[in-house]
Design a protein around this motif. Sequence first.
Motif, PDB file in Angstrom:
ATOM      1  N   ASN A  49       0.837  -1.201   0.000  1.00 26.22           N
ATOM      2  CA  ASN A  49       0.000   0.000   0.000  1.00 26.22           C
ATOM      3  C   ASN A  49       0.872   1.251   0.000  1.00 26.22           C
ATOM      4  O   ASN A  49       1.810   1.361   0.787  1.00 26.22           O
ATOM      5  CB  ASN A  49      -0.894   0.017   1.248  1.00 26.22           C
ATOM      6  CG  ASN A  49      -1.828  -1.166   1.266  1.00 26.22           C
ATOM      7  OD1 ASN A  49      -2.574  -1.381   0.325  1.00 26.22           O
ATOM      8  ND2 ASN A  49      -1.775  -1.954   2.331  1.00 26.22           N
ATOM      9  N   PRO A  50       0.538   2.234  -0.866  1.00 25.31           N
ATOM     10  CA  PRO A  50       1.360   3.448  -0.937  1.00 25.31           C
ATOM     11  C   PRO A  50       1.177   4.359   0.281  1.00 25.31           C
ATOM     12  O   PRO A  50       0.083   4.461   0.833  1.00 25.31           O
ATOM     13  CB  PRO A  50       0.867   4.142  -2.206  1.00 25.31           C
ATOM     14  CG  PRO A  50      -0.528   3.659  -2.392  1.00 25.31           C
ATOM     15  CD  PRO A  50      -0.577   2.265  -1.810  1.00 25.31           C
ATOM     16  N   VAL A  51       2.281   4.988   0.664  1.00 24.33           N
ATOM     17  CA  VAL A  51       2.306   5.979   1.736  1.00 24.33           C
ATOM     18  C   VAL A  51       3.131   7.150   1.206  1.00 24.33           C
ATOM     19  O   VAL A  51       4.263   6.964   0.760  1.00 24.33           O
ATOM     20  CB  VAL A  51       2.960   5.394   3.014  1.00 24.33           C
ATOM     21  CG1 VAL A  51       3.101   6.464   4.080  1.00 24.33           C
ATOM     22  CG2 VAL A  51       2.167   4.211   3.531  1.00 24.33           C
TER      23      VAL A  51
ATOM     24  N   PHE B  76      -6.152  19.237  13.692  1.00 30.64           N
ATOM     25  CA  PHE B  76      -6.947  19.507  12.499  1.00 30.64           C
ATOM     26  C   PHE B  76      -6.970  18.298  11.564  1.00 30.64           C
ATOM     27  O   PHE B  76      -8.023  17.866  11.098  1.00 30.64           O
ATOM     28  CB  PHE B  76      -6.398  20.734  11.745  1.00 30.64           C
ATOM     29  CG  PHE B  76      -7.093  20.977  10.445  1.00 30.64           C
ATOM     30  CD1 PHE B  76      -8.257  21.719  10.392  1.00 30.64           C
ATOM     31  CD2 PHE B  76      -6.610  20.433   9.257  1.00 30.64           C
ATOM     32  CE1 PHE B  76      -8.925  21.917   9.193  1.00 30.64           C
ATOM     33  CE2 PHE B  76      -7.258  20.627   8.056  1.00 30.64           C
ATOM     34  CZ  PHE B  76      -8.422  21.372   8.028  1.00 30.64           C
ATOM     35  N   LEU B  77      -5.790  17.765  11.275  1.00 32.31           N
ATOM     36  CA  LEU B  77      -5.684  16.663  10.311  1.00 32.31           C
ATOM     37  C   LEU B  77      -6.443  15.423  10.769  1.00 32.31           C
ATOM     38  O   LEU B  77      -7.136  14.781   9.975  1.00 32.31           O
ATOM     39  CB  LEU B  77      -4.219  16.317  10.049  1.00 32.31           C
ATOM     40  CG  LEU B  77      -3.450  17.358   9.249  1.00 32.31           C
ATOM     41  CD1 LEU B  77      -1.942  17.123   9.373  1.00 32.31           C
ATOM     42  CD2 LEU B  77      -3.884  17.364   7.794  1.00 32.31           C
ATOM     43  N   ARG B  78      -6.315  15.064  12.030  1.00 32.43           N
ATOM     44  CA  ARG B  78      -6.988  13.857  12.533  1.00 32.43           C
ATOM     45  C   ARG B  78      -8.502  14.005  12.513  1.00 32.43           C
ATOM     46  O   ARG B  78      -9.223  13.012  12.520  1.00 32.43           O
ATOM     47  CB  ARG B  78      -6.519  13.534  13.952  1.00 32.43           C
ATOM     48  CG  ARG B  78      -5.065  13.127  14.026  1.00 32.43           C
ATOM     49  CD  ARG B  78      -4.866  11.711  13.490  1.00 32.43           C
ATOM     50  NE  ARG B  78      -3.477  11.408  13.228  1.00 32.43           N
ATOM     51  CZ  ARG B  78      -2.635  10.840  14.072  1.00 32.43           C
ATOM     52  NH1 ARG B  78      -3.039  10.529  15.279  1.00 32.43           N
ATOM     53  NH2 ARG B  78      -1.392  10.595  13.708  1.00 32.43           N
ATOM     54  N   ASN B  79      -8.974  15.245  12.498  1.00 32.11           N
ATOM     55  CA  ASN B  79     -10.414  15.497  12.486  1.00 32.11           C
ATOM     56  C   ASN B  79     -10.951  15.864  11.112  1.00 32.11           C
ATOM     57  O   ASN B  79     -12.149  16.110  10.971  1.00 32.11           O
ATOM     58  CB  ASN B  79     -10.746  16.613  13.495  1.00 32.11           C
ATOM     59  CG  ASN B  79     -10.654  16.117  14.907  1.00 32.11           C
ATOM     60  OD1 ASN B  79     -11.546  15.441  15.391  1.00 32.11           O
ATOM     61  ND2 ASN B  79      -9.544  16.412  15.569  1.00 32.11           N
TER      62      ASN B  79
ATOM     63  N   ASP C 122      -4.344  10.170   7.650  1.00 34.80           N
ATOM     64  CA  ASP C 122      -3.247  10.853   8.329  1.00 34.80           C
ATOM     65  C   ASP C 122      -2.469   9.860   9.178  1.00 34.80           C
ATOM     66  O   ASP C 122      -2.999   9.252  10.099  1.00 34.80           O
ATOM     67  CB  ASP C 122      -3.806  11.976   9.204  1.00 34.80           C
ATOM     68  CG  ASP C 122      -2.741  12.658  10.027  1.00 34.80           C
ATOM     69  OD1 ASP C 122      -1.626  12.863   9.511  1.00 34.80           O
ATOM     70  OD2 ASP C 122      -3.027  12.988  11.192  1.00 34.80           O
ATOM     71  N   ILE C 123      -1.189   9.714   8.856  1.00 25.83           N
ATOM     72  CA  ILE C 123      -0.311   8.829   9.626  1.00 25.83           C
ATOM     73  C   ILE C 123       0.559   9.652  10.575  1.00 25.83           C
ATOM     74  O   ILE C 123       0.756   9.278  11.724  1.00 25.83           O
ATOM     75  CB  ILE C 123       0.556   7.971   8.679  1.00 25.83           C
ATOM     76  CG1 ILE C 123      -0.349   7.028   7.882  1.00 25.83           C
ATOM     77  CG2 ILE C 123       1.614   7.207   9.461  1.00 25.83           C
ATOM     78  CD1 ILE C 123       0.351   6.274   6.782  1.00 25.83           C
TER      79      ILE C 123
ATOM     80  N   LEU D 227       4.445  15.644   6.557  1.00 27.11           N
ATOM     81  CA  LEU D 227       3.094  15.088   6.628  1.00 27.11           C
ATOM     82  C   LEU D 227       3.144  13.755   5.914  1.00 27.11           C
ATOM     83  O   LEU D 227       3.614  13.681   4.771  1.00 27.11           O
ATOM     84  CB  LEU D 227       2.087  16.021   5.951  1.00 27.11           C
ATOM     85  CG  LEU D 227       0.680  15.461   5.731  1.00 27.11           C
ATOM     86  CD1 LEU D 227       0.001  15.115   7.054  1.00 27.11           C
ATOM     87  CD2 LEU D 227      -0.167  16.446   4.926  1.00 27.11           C
ATOM     88  N   VAL D 228       2.682  12.707   6.569  1.00 25.87           N
ATOM     89  CA  VAL D 228       2.653  11.370   5.976  1.00 25.87           C
ATOM     90  C   VAL D 228       1.197  10.938   5.872  1.00 25.87           C
ATOM     91  O   VAL D 228       0.470  10.930   6.875  1.00 25.87           O
ATOM     92  CB  VAL D 228       3.463  10.359   6.820  1.00 25.87           C
ATOM     93  CG1 VAL D 228       3.455   8.985   6.158  1.00 25.87           C
ATOM     94  CG2 VAL D 228       4.891  10.845   7.038  1.00 25.87           C
ATOM     95  N   LEU D 229       0.782  10.612   4.637  1.00 23.09           N
ATOM     96  CA  LEU D 229      -0.593  10.181   4.373  1.00 23.09           C
ATOM     97  C   LEU D 229      -0.612   8.810   3.730  1.00 23.09           C
ATOM     98  O   LEU D 229       0.218   8.518   2.852  1.00 23.09           O
ATOM     99  CB  LEU D 229      -1.294  11.158   3.419  1.00 23.09           C
ATOM    100  CG  LEU D 229      -1.548  12.571   3.890  1.00 23.09           C
ATOM    101  CD1 LEU D 229      -2.151  13.406   2.756  1.00 23.09           C
ATOM    102  CD2 LEU D 229      -2.467  12.597   5.108  1.00 23.09           C
ATOM    103  N   ALA D 230      -1.573   8.000   4.120  1.00 28.29           N
ATOM    104  CA  ALA D 230      -1.811   6.730   3.439  1.00 28.29           C
ATOM    105  C   ALA D 230      -2.367   7.048   2.055  1.00 28.29           C
ATOM    106  O   ALA D 230      -3.275   7.866   1.909  1.00 28.29           O
ATOM    107  CB  ALA D 230      -2.802   5.879   4.235  1.00 28.29           C
ATOM    108  N   GLY D 231      -1.791   6.437   1.025  1.00 30.13           N
ATOM    109  CA  GLY D 231      -2.216   6.679  -0.344  1.00 30.13           C
ATOM    110  C   GLY D 231      -1.099   7.317  -1.147  1.00 30.13           C
ATOM    111  O   GLY D 231      -0.078   7.742  -0.587  1.00 30.13           O
TER     112      GLY D 231
END
Length: 159
Positions: free
Chosen positions: A29-31, A62-65, A73-74, A87-91
């Motif tokens: 899965n991309p991150v 903010f990001l988690r919400n 949001d990782i 900033l690390v995001l799943a996808g």
Amino acid sequence: MEKITSFTINHLKLLPGVYVSRVDYVAGNPVTTFDLRMTAPNREPVMNTAEMHTIEHLGATFLRNDPEFGEKDIYFGPMGCRTGFYLVLAGEYKSRDIVPLMQRMFTFIAEFEGDIPGAAARDCGNYLDQNLGMAKYLSKKYLAEVLNDITDERLIYPE
């Protein structure tokens, strides 16, 4: 040892912007790791820890919400050089994909009033190291000078 990717970027040409630092695959899965550069490295003063700490608390909250990206949001946290955040995001994303999210997040920080989430001795290991006024100022500056009319040179790492 091989240099890590972030040390191969020419920091003498790097402008404040939103950059894809790397895309990794975890269990197929991309991150995507983003470089949210707020100051020009080695050419502008770095941010102090207090305002970075406040941006971290407010940005992470903010990001988690966020209804669209909250579950993706990782991690959101400061760079050791104090010129920006990761900033690390799943996808798998391109820099431009998250500009609206960054505009919303930095507007939230720039306009924030009240108690900083998590800024209490029970909740944070260094809760007194906060500076909401400077966090708001830097967020407004980043919005005005970078995010609100972002150009390609601030979305793609320089050669």
